[in-house]
Scaffold this active site. Structure first.
Site, PDB file in Angstrom:
ATOM      1  N   ARG A   8       3.393   7.773  -0.460  1.00  0.00           N
ATOM      2  CA  ARG A   8       4.404   8.811  -0.704  1.00  0.00           C
ATOM      3  C   ARG A   8       5.351   8.484  -1.859  1.00  0.00           C
ATOM      4  NH1 ARG A   8       6.057  11.968   3.634  1.00  0.00           N
ATOM      5  NH2 ARG A   8       5.277  10.270   4.924  1.00  0.00           N
ATOM      6  N   CYS A  58      -1.879  32.995  11.508  1.00  0.00           N
ATOM      7  CA  CYS A  58      -1.535  33.574  12.810  1.00  0.00           C
ATOM      8  C   CYS A  58      -1.055  32.498  13.781  1.00  0.00           C
ATOM      9  CB  CYS A  58      -2.731  34.334  13.364  1.00  0.00           C
ATOM     10  SG  CYS A  58      -3.257  35.607  12.217  1.00  0.00           S
ATOM     11  N   GLU A  59       0.004  31.857  13.437  1.00  0.00           N
ATOM     12  CA  GLU A  59       0.627  30.817  14.267  1.00  0.00           C
ATOM     13  C   GLU A  59       2.126  30.887  14.001  1.00  0.00           C
ATOM     14  OE1 GLU A  59      -0.867  28.139  16.035  1.00  0.00           O
ATOM     15  OE2 GLU A  59      -2.948  28.424  15.412  1.00  0.00           O
ATOM     16  N   ARG A  78       2.878  19.736   6.575  1.00  0.00           N
ATOM     17  CA  ARG A  78       3.969  18.847   7.004  1.00  0.00           C
ATOM     18  C   ARG A  78       5.071  19.552   7.809  1.00  0.00           C
ATOM     19  NH1 ARG A  78       6.991  16.107   4.390  1.00  0.00           N
ATOM     20  NH2 ARG A  78       6.674  14.221   5.604  1.00  0.00           N
ATOM     21  N   GLU A 102       0.840  -1.217   0.000  1.00  0.00           N
ATOM     22  CA  GLU A 102       0.000   0.000   0.000  1.00  0.00           C
ATOM     23  C   GLU A 102       0.869   1.259   0.000  1.00  0.00           C
ATOM     24  OE1 GLU A 102      -1.933  -0.440   3.751  1.00  0.00           O
ATOM     25  OE2 GLU A 102      -3.113  -2.177   3.138  1.00  0.00           O
ATOM     26  N   TYR A 104       0.681  14.046   0.800  1.00  0.00           N
ATOM     27  CA  TYR A 104       0.250  14.646   2.067  1.00  0.00           C
ATOM     28  C   TYR A 104       0.378  16.166   2.023  1.00  0.00           C
ATOM     29  CZ  TYR A 104       0.774   9.739   3.195  1.00  0.00           C
ATOM     30  OH  TYR A 104       0.678   8.368   3.157  1.00  0.00           O
TER      31      TYR A 104
HETATM   32  N1  LLP Z   1      -1.247   1.972   4.526  1.00  0.00           N
HETATM   33  C1  LLP Z   1      -1.720   2.459   5.686  1.00  0.00           C
HETATM   34  C2  LLP Z   1      -2.580   1.613   6.496  1.00  0.00           C
HETATM   35  C3  LLP Z   1      -1.390   3.761   6.099  1.00  0.00           C
HETATM   36  O1  LLP Z   1      -1.856   4.225   7.258  1.00  0.00           O
HETATM   37  C4  LLP Z   1      -0.554   4.566   5.276  1.00  0.00           C
HETATM   38  C5  LLP Z   1      -0.177   5.926   5.683  1.00  0.00           C
HETATM   39  C6  LLP Z   1      -0.090   4.015   4.056  1.00  0.00           C
HETATM   40  C7  LLP Z   1      -0.447   2.721   3.726  1.00  0.00           C
HETATM   41  C8  LLP Z   1       0.795   4.795   3.106  1.00  0.00           C
HETATM   42  O2  LLP Z   1       1.995   5.121   3.685  1.00  0.00           O
HETATM   43  P1  LLP Z   1       3.186   5.782   2.806  1.00  0.00           P
HETATM   44  O3  LLP Z   1       3.617   4.769   1.763  1.00  0.00           O
HETATM   45  O4  LLP Z   1       2.665   7.001   2.177  1.00  0.00           O
HETATM   46  O5  LLP Z   1       4.252   6.056   3.796  1.00  0.00           O
HETATM   47  N2  LLP Z   1       0.846  12.739   6.833  1.00  0.00           N
HETATM   48  C9  LLP Z   1       2.114  12.070   7.025  1.00  0.00           C
HETATM   49  C10 LLP Z   1       2.069  10.631   6.587  1.00  0.00           C
HETATM   50  C11 LLP Z   1       0.973   9.842   7.248  1.00  0.00           C
HETATM   51  C12 LLP Z   1       0.872   8.435   6.756  1.00  0.00           C
HETATM   52  C13 LLP Z   1      -0.374   7.784   7.237  1.00  0.00           C
HETATM   53  N3  LLP Z   1      -0.544   6.439   6.785  1.00  0.00           N
HETATM   54  C14 LLP Z   1       3.211  12.869   6.313  1.00  0.00           C
HETATM   55  O6  LLP Z   1       2.913  13.914   5.741  1.00  0.00           O
HETATM   56  O7  LLP Z   1       4.378  12.490   6.360  1.00  0.00           O
END
Ligand code: LLP
Length: 405
Positions: A283, A350-351, A319, A280, A379
């Site tokens: 990023r 305003c932060e 982020r 899954e 993200y």
């Molecule tokens: N699968 C599940 C169950 C997840 O919770 C996530 C991400 C992914 C797959 C995908 O993960 P990736 O391959 O993108 O690392 N907002 C944060 C990242 C939060 C990720 C949440 N879950 C940021 O901006 O770094």
């Protein structure tokens, strides 16, 4: 590399064409996310090749749910990982077949479970015995069988920001081995309407070192085998997402080599286990494809600091404020010869957390100049807010050097 400078202009290299980002600035000068769809396709193909077609890829929609991005990924023929009813609806709308939709997330409501079952999506990833029971109840009421995978919490502590670590024992996600009896009881109570199809895990995000990812898979194998021994015909081992990128550099070869090492390790670890491997990623597929364009409104100098105040900020790209995340910030037009000064690039909110980058060097920066916050395809826009009643960012998608939406 899709973004770079030509003749002093930052732009997008698309085949033989070069598209200067300056040309994508709207008349009303609104901050704009630009997505290079070709880069997303190339990265997806590279990931599939690394997995040697032996791993089914389900894109984690939470990373970027822009319509053009989603349609592109649906057309490449991969699946999708969703975490809400809204994401299920959108996945179906952009053309992902239900057989390629996996439903993850820690707090699924009855309504969301109903929707998933009604559309016969391929797998619901379960986070707790309570949720499993609820899925059983909904499936029974809908006279259907729910395909479920049990999320394992392998208790690994990878190096990343604590807010995006999910596979440590103190995190809210997944279940450890002690859950086995209770889960078994629920599966027994709902034999007619729950089908255990596999296990799943996800230990965190932005992981540059792939060894914790592999360690987590290794620690999850006994969980998979225990359910097999209990008489379930498991078909899927879902290894989650988490692959990180190098936000400090425009060169993505290092991270792509890490993906290849991960793929090799994964295939070797899971070869003796059997079953279909599913992943899954979010990023790694979309982060590099996106940039956020913004305009310098004011330059402000105090006795202590220099600030470049821009027309975007934490309301469009959270982020840096939330995780102290680093994004490169580049001028759309290089100015050579001018004196280099460092600025904190800050937004209008305003932060004091509304900082996109600390102490960034720019040559001859002036009010009215445009900057690009790099690697913001994942993200970024999806985490934007209306805080201070700011308008949402504009989004533009490019394919083969042409603006398509
Ligand atoms: N699968 C599940 C169950 C997840 O919770 C996530 C991400 C992914 C797959 C995908 O993960 P990736 O391959 O993108 O690392 N907002 C944060 C990242 C939060 C990720 C949440 N879950 C940021 O901006 O770094």
């Amino acid at each position: 590399m899709s973004y770079g400078y030509q003749g002093g202009e930052l732009g997008l290299f698309s085949g033989q064409k070069f598209l200067a980002l300056r040309t994508l600035v709207a008349k009303d000068e609104a901050p704009t996310y630009v997505y290079d769809l070709d880069d997303i396709v190339n990265r997806t193909e590279r990931l599939k090749a690394a997995f040697n077609q032996q791993v089914t890829v389900h894109y984690a929609m939470k990373a970027n749910h822009n319509l053009a991005v989603l349609k592109t990924l649906a057309q490449v023929g991969i699946g999708v990982d969703v975490v809400s009813g809204g994401e299920i609806d959108l996945a179906l709308r952009v053309g992902f077949p239900p057989s390629r939709i996996v439903f993850s997330g820690v707090g699924k409501t009855r309504r969301e479970i109903q929707l998933a079952l009604q559309h016969k999506i391929c797998q619901i990833n379960v986070e707790s015995p309570g949720e499993l029971r609820r899925i059983g109840e909904v499936a029974r009421a809908q006279k259907t069988v729910a395909p479920v995978a049990l999320r394992f919490n392998p208790d690994v502590n990878p190096e990343t920001h604590p807010y995006i670590r999910t596979g440590f024992r103190e995190n809210k996600f997944g279940m450890d081995a002690s859950f086995f009896p209770e889960v078994q009881t629920v599966l027994g109570q709902f034999k007619d309407c729950l089908k255990l199809v596999g296990i799943t895990l996800h230990i965190g995000s932005q992981l540059r070192d792939v060894s914790p990812l592999l360690e987590a898979v290794r620690k999850s194998i006994p969980w998979f085998q225990r359910w097999q021994e209990a008489g379930h015909q498991l078909s899927t081992f879902d290894v989650g997402g988490g692959l990180g990128i190098d936000y400090h550099s425009g060169n993505s070869e290092g991270e792509l080599r890490a993906v290849e090492a991960y793929a090799r390790g994964l295939l070797e670890l899971l070869k003796p286990v059997g079953g279909r491997i599913l992943c899954e990623p979010g990023r790694i597929l979309v982060a590099r494809a996106g940039v956020l364009l913004c305009q310098v409104q004011y330059l402000k100098e105090t006795p202590y600091k220099r600030f470049a105040i821009v027309n975007t900020g934490m309301h469009h790209l959270l982020r840096p404020a939330l995780y102290e995340a680093y994004h490169r910030i580049l001028p759309l037009r290089e100015s050579s010869g001018a004196e280099v000064k460092t600025y904190d690039v800050v937004g209008p909110i305003c932060e004091s957390a509304d900082v996109l980058g600390h102490d960034r060097p720019f040559a001859g920066l002036q009010e009215g100049d445009w900057l690009a916050v790099m690697d913001s395809g994942a993200y970024g826009a999806v985490m934007s807010s209306h805080y201070n009643l700011q308008a949402p960012p504009r989004e533009v998608a490019i394919r083969s050097g042409e603006v398509i939406s």
